[in-house]
Write a protein that holds these residues in place. Structure first.
Motif, short mmCIF file in Angstrom:
data_model
loop_
_atom_site.label_atom_id
_atom_site.label_comp_id
_atom_site.label_asym_id
_atom_site.label_seq_id
_atom_site.Cartn_x
_atom_site.Cartn_y
_atom_site.Cartn_z
N ASP A 181 23.65 64.23 72.77
CA ASP A 181 23.67 64.52 71.44
C ASP A 181 24.86 63.74 70.80
O ASP A 181 26.09 63.48 71.44
CB ASP A 181 24.23 65.88 71.06
CG ASP A 181 23.10 66.82 71.41
OD1 ASP A 181 21.87 66.64 71.01
OD2 ASP A 181 23.25 68.14 72.14
N PHE A 182 24.55 63.00 69.74
CA PHE A 182 25.48 62.06 69.15
C PHE A 182 26.24 62.85 68.08
O PHE A 182 25.78 63.48 67.16
CB PHE A 182 24.89 60.83 68.54
CG PHE A 182 24.21 59.90 69.54
CD1 PHE A 182 25.13 58.71 70.09
CD2 PHE A 182 23.10 60.12 70.02
CE1 PHE A 182 24.59 58.02 70.91
CE2 PHE A 182 22.70 59.08 71.15
CZ PHE A 182 23.15 58.19 71.58
N ALA A 187 26.65 58.04 65.91
CA ALA A 187 25.28 57.67 65.64
C ALA A 187 25.49 56.37 64.77
O ALA A 187 24.70 55.50 64.84
CB ALA A 187 24.70 58.66 64.96
N GLN A 188 26.39 56.14 64.01
CA GLN A 188 26.79 55.15 63.16
C GLN A 188 27.01 53.81 63.77
O GLN A 188 26.73 52.67 63.43
CB GLN A 188 27.95 55.42 62.32
CG GLN A 188 27.35 56.33 61.13
CD GLN A 188 28.65 56.85 60.19
OE1 GLN A 188 29.85 56.64 60.62
NE2 GLN A 188 28.65 57.32 58.94
N LYS A 189 27.27 53.78 65.33
CA LYS A 189 27.60 52.87 66.06
C LYS A 189 26.27 52.21 66.68
O LYS A 189 26.21 51.14 67.42
CB LYS A 189 28.61 52.98 67.13
CG LYS A 189 29.77 53.33 66.22
CD LYS A 189 30.81 53.63 67.46
CE LYS A 189 32.28 54.16 66.77
NZ LYS A 189 33.42 54.34 67.80
N THR A 190 24.98 53.09 66.66
CA THR A 190 23.83 52.41 67.30
C THR A 190 22.91 51.87 66.20
O THR A 190 23.00 52.17 65.01
CB THR A 190 23.28 53.80 67.75
OG1 THR A 190 22.72 54.80 66.53
CG2 THR A 190 24.30 54.53 68.60
N TRP A 194 20.60 52.94 61.89
CA TRP A 194 20.66 51.89 60.84
C TRP A 194 19.32 51.55 60.55
O TRP A 194 19.06 51.38 59.31
CB TRP A 194 21.67 50.71 61.08
CG TRP A 194 23.17 51.27 61.08
CD1 TRP A 194 23.98 51.26 62.04
CD2 TRP A 194 23.91 51.83 59.63
NE1 TRP A 194 25.10 51.65 61.68
CE2 TRP A 194 25.04 51.93 60.30
CE3 TRP A 194 23.71 51.79 58.57
CZ2 TRP A 194 26.19 52.37 59.48
CZ3 TRP A 194 24.58 52.30 57.76
CH2 TRP A 194 25.68 52.77 58.11
N VAL A 195 18.43 51.53 61.46
CA VAL A 195 17.11 51.14 61.43
C VAL A 195 16.33 51.89 60.46
O VAL A 195 15.79 51.93 59.55
CB VAL A 195 16.42 50.57 62.76
CG1 VAL A 195 14.80 50.75 62.62
CG2 VAL A 195 16.74 49.40 63.16
N PHE A 196 16.28 53.44 60.97
CA PHE A 196 15.90 54.41 60.40
C PHE A 196 16.53 54.86 59.06
O PHE A 196 15.75 55.17 58.06
CB PHE A 196 15.94 55.71 61.29
CG PHE A 196 14.91 55.64 62.32
CD1 PHE A 196 13.69 56.09 61.99
CD2 PHE A 196 15.24 55.29 63.60
CE1 PHE A 196 12.55 55.91 62.95
CE2 PHE A 196 14.37 55.26 64.64
CZ PHE A 196 12.90 55.65 64.54
#
Length: 244
Positions: A181-182, A187-190, A194-196
């Motif tokens: 769970d992020f 999450a902003q570092k993955t 950003w793709v989605f």
């Protein structure tokens, strides 16, 4: 575009308020705010006259419309949509994909038919009258709907997510287990986040631009106003939007 981008940047804050206060209070404030915004948009010509601006006052006119579309996008397309979709996902677990698919189809159909309804209001009541009618619908009717039907968690209503849905033995296996769970910052570092996010953002920006300017775009291509406003729902042979 500026109003859309700024309103989108504030949705994280709306998400925090949703987590803190629940669906009904946030949705109620959003729909009342949307009604007030629509009243404001119906009076922009009078606001322009009070300020003393004319058609050549680009900065003043830009600020008037920027504020209107920013608050419109923030309260309606932003906050109200965020709350509604997140609330729905709380009510479904095993059948969440089915529920989201049904919701997306319904949203697409209503989104496609909206220009026809708006065009009818504009032709009958002029543009400012159309804004006022929409203000009454969203500011007075929607709050009663929210108070009647919106519930934050199924557990608080004495039921479970998915209701009495019983999954088959084959579907009990979790094919996509949650590995981690992020948090938001994680999450902003993955790159996946950003793709989605950019995919959804481009979709929203494209459809917003197309819908807001559909009449002028079709007129530039040689189509009349009636064809433009019905283009999103017209079923034409060979997928030709201009055919009868």
């Amino acid at each position: 575009m500026c109003g859309t981008i700024l309103s989108a940047s504030m949705l994280t804050w709306v998400g925090r308020q949703y987590d803190r206060y629940g669906a009904r209070p946030v949705a109620l404030l959003a729909t009342i705010g949307l009604g007030i915004v629509l009243i404001y948009l119906s009076q922009v010509d009078r606001i322009q006259a009070v300020i003393g601006a004319d058609s050549t006052s680009m900065v003043v006119n830009f600020l008037i419309m920027f504020f209107g579309f920013f608050t419109l996008r923030f309260s309606g397309q932003g906050a109200l949509t965020l709350v509604s979709r997140n609330m729905m996902m709380k009510w479904f677990e095993k059948r969440r994909g089915f529920a989201m698919g049904f919701s997306n189809v319904t949203t697409s159909l209503t989104f496609a038919s909206a220009p026809v309804f708006f065009e009818y209001l504009i032709q009958r009541y002029d543009w400012n009258g159309a804004w006022m009618i929409l203000a009454v619908i969203t500011g007075l009717v929607f709050p009663f709907y929210i108070l009647t039907f919106f519930r934050d968690d199924p557990e608080k209503s004495g039921i479970r997510p998915d209701g009495d849905f019983v999954e088959s033995a084959q579907s009990k296996a979790n094919r996509f287990p949650v590995v981690k769970d992020f948090s938001l910052s994680e999450a902003q570092k993955t790159i996946g986040f950003w793709v989605f996010s950019m995919m959804l953002a481009m979709q929203a920006l494209y459809w917003t631009g197309l819908t807001f300017n559909i009449v002028s775009l079709f007129e530039h291509a040689g189509y009349d106003r009636e064809t433009a406003v019905s283009a999103l729902i017209r079923d034409c042979h060979h997928r030709n939007l201009g055919c009868e």
